[in-house]
Design an enzyme around this catalytic site. Structure first.
Site, mmCIF file in Angstrom:
data_model
loop_
_atom_site.group_PDB
_atom_site.id
_atom_site.type_symbol
_atom_site.label_atom_id
_atom_site.label_comp_id
_atom_site.label_asym_id
_atom_site.label_seq_id
_atom_site.Cartn_x
_atom_site.Cartn_y
_atom_site.Cartn_z
ATOM 1 N N ASN A 277 0.830 -1.218 0.000
ATOM 2 C CA ASN A 277 0.000 0.000 0.000
ATOM 3 C C ASN A 277 0.863 1.266 0.000
ATOM 4 O OD1 ASN A 277 0.840 -0.532 2.634
ATOM 5 N ND2 ASN A 277 -0.997 0.336 3.562
ATOM 6 N N ASP B 42 3.857 -5.384 11.930
ATOM 7 C CA ASP B 42 2.928 -4.441 11.291
ATOM 8 C C ASP B 42 3.454 -3.015 11.491
ATOM 9 O OD1 ASP B 42 0.847 -3.387 9.857
ATOM 10 O OD2 ASP B 42 -0.714 -3.850 11.330
#
Length: 422
Positions: free
Chosen positions: A91, A302
């Site tokens: 992304n 993450d």
């Protein structure tokens, strides 16, 4: 370069090794020994050598958001944390849905990265969930998995076709478990605390609905499904039952999900805002049990950097995400190993042999002779306070600032080269 690490405790989960000995490195590979003297000798007494840590879920922000992080600053942060390989999510801006963008990331990492960088490609073009990406082209360019991370593939037929298509290339599909309609406008876990704080909640079912669907589709297609950032007890149980049925499903969680609960959000600190959100104590306990019994295969960061001015806003408006490279190992040691949830070897397998097996990383995840010399050296007595001014990531958004740790990485070796040492 010839490198010798002397008199060090060697722990290699894949080979079931736990012994004191020497490690020899020549031309970037682990060798049994070499003739003549080493170019560099490292005294390993009192320390532990383990396979280089692999972080399968991070956001390096390059290309497009270099104000938050770059491949250089992100990999430097990873090296400090003892990580030798990072997977970067697609992304970016533009997203990683074509070969030139994959090649850009790989070339940039080769030139500027301190650790190995392996791109994940978009499952669908533009991550729009409408048309499947040219996955064969992406695989040839160098991706290790596909995902529309940050977005679920809402259309079940598209998800089914993605699982079928990627099976041809032996690529896992990484699922972001979030029903966007259920989570819409939510900023923290739905429950008592969200009511008290006056913040819109995200129910656990927003995660569990998508995970349940994707497990069913993995069973239907016999595709390779990997579930990202598991945060709820219900999700753990869904994955546990799927594994009992021999469905090809693997899963990861992150340190904040076995360390923190949504009680910490009461201070409205936006560094406690992440997606999925922090849950309740029963979820933390279930995550730990899932790690212990093998339901959860991997631990990942993450790592999601954001600028201070973005985070220094009202809780509702601040972006989701925290950094994690520099604290993951110490959190694993303090929260899982020291507390007896996992043995050191089993804990390390969640960031070494397990990710290497799931994502087909040849030559990594073990200290076997002939393998790439990616090595993390740990000192269990190394004590430090995680201070904002010492963070090497470009962003500083961590809920663990001010926390004192005992145990962490003191040297990181990538391809036989020392890229970080305390």
């Amino acid at each position: 370069m010839r490198l010798q690490i002397k008199d060090i405790k060697i722990i290699d989960p894949l080979q079931n090794r736990d012994l004191i000995g020497d490690i020899f490195v020549e031309n970037g590979r682990i060798v049994s020994k070499f003739l003549g003297d080493a170019d560099k000798v490292v005294d390993g007494r009192g320390k532990i050598a383990v396979p280089g840590l692999i972080d399968i879920h991070s956001h390096l922000r390059e290309p497009g958001e270099e104000r938050k992080e770059t491949i250089y600053t992100g990999t430097r942060s990873a090296a400090k944390g003892g990580i030798t390989t990072v997977f970067c999510m697609p992304n970016t801006k533009p997203v990683i849905d074509n070969a030139p963008t994959v090649e850009f990331v790989l070339l940039k990492a080769q030139k500027e990265g301190l650790v190995n960088v392996l791109p994940i490609g978009c499952a669908t073009k533009g991550s729009h969930g409408v048309e499947i990406s040219e996955i064969g082209v992406l695989k040839k360019a160098g991706i290790v998995a596909v995902s529309d991370d940050g977005l679920p593939i809402a259309n079940s037929q598209i998800m089914r076709r993605t699982l079928e298509y990627t099976k041809m290339f032996k690529l896992p599909v990484i699922s972001h478990g979030e029903d966007k309609e259920l989570s819409k406008n939510g900023v923290m876990n739905e429950g008592k605390n969200s009511m008290i704080l006056g913040l819109r909640g995200i129910p656990k079912q927003a995660e569990e609905v998508i995970i349940s669907r994707d497990i069913m589709l993995a069973e239907l297609t016999e595709g390779y499904l990997h579930i990202a950032h598991v945060s709820t007890a219900g999700s753990v149980e869904l994955i546990r039952q799927a594994k009992k049925k021999s469905i090809k499903v693997t899963a990861e969680t992150c340190p904040h999900y076995f360390t923190l609960t949504d009680d910490i959000v009461k201070g409205y600190n936006t560094n406690t805002k992440m997606n999925p959100p922090l849950r309740r104590q029963e979820d933390v306990d279930a995550i730990k049990q899932g790690l212990a019994d093998g339901t959860i295969d991997c631990i990942a960061t993450d790592h999601a950097p954001h600028m201070e001015e973005e985070k220094n806003r009202e809780f509702d408006l601040a972006p989701f995400g925290i950094i994690g490279f520099e604290t993951i190992l110490s959190l694993i040691l303090n929260e899982l190993v020291d507390s007896g949830v996992l043995s050191l070897s089993k804990a390390l397998s969640k960031m070494t042999s397990n990710p290497a097996k799931i994502f087909n990383l040849e030559g990594r995840g073990t200290l076997k002779e002939g393998n790439i010399a990616d090595i993390t050296i740990i000192d269990m007595k190394y004590s430090y306070e995680f201070k904002k001014e010492n963070i090497v990531s470009k962003s500083k958004n961590s809920p663990f600032i001010g926390r004192k740790f005992k145990g962490g990485a003191v040297m990181t070796i990538v391809g036989g080269n020392i890229v970080w040492q305390v």
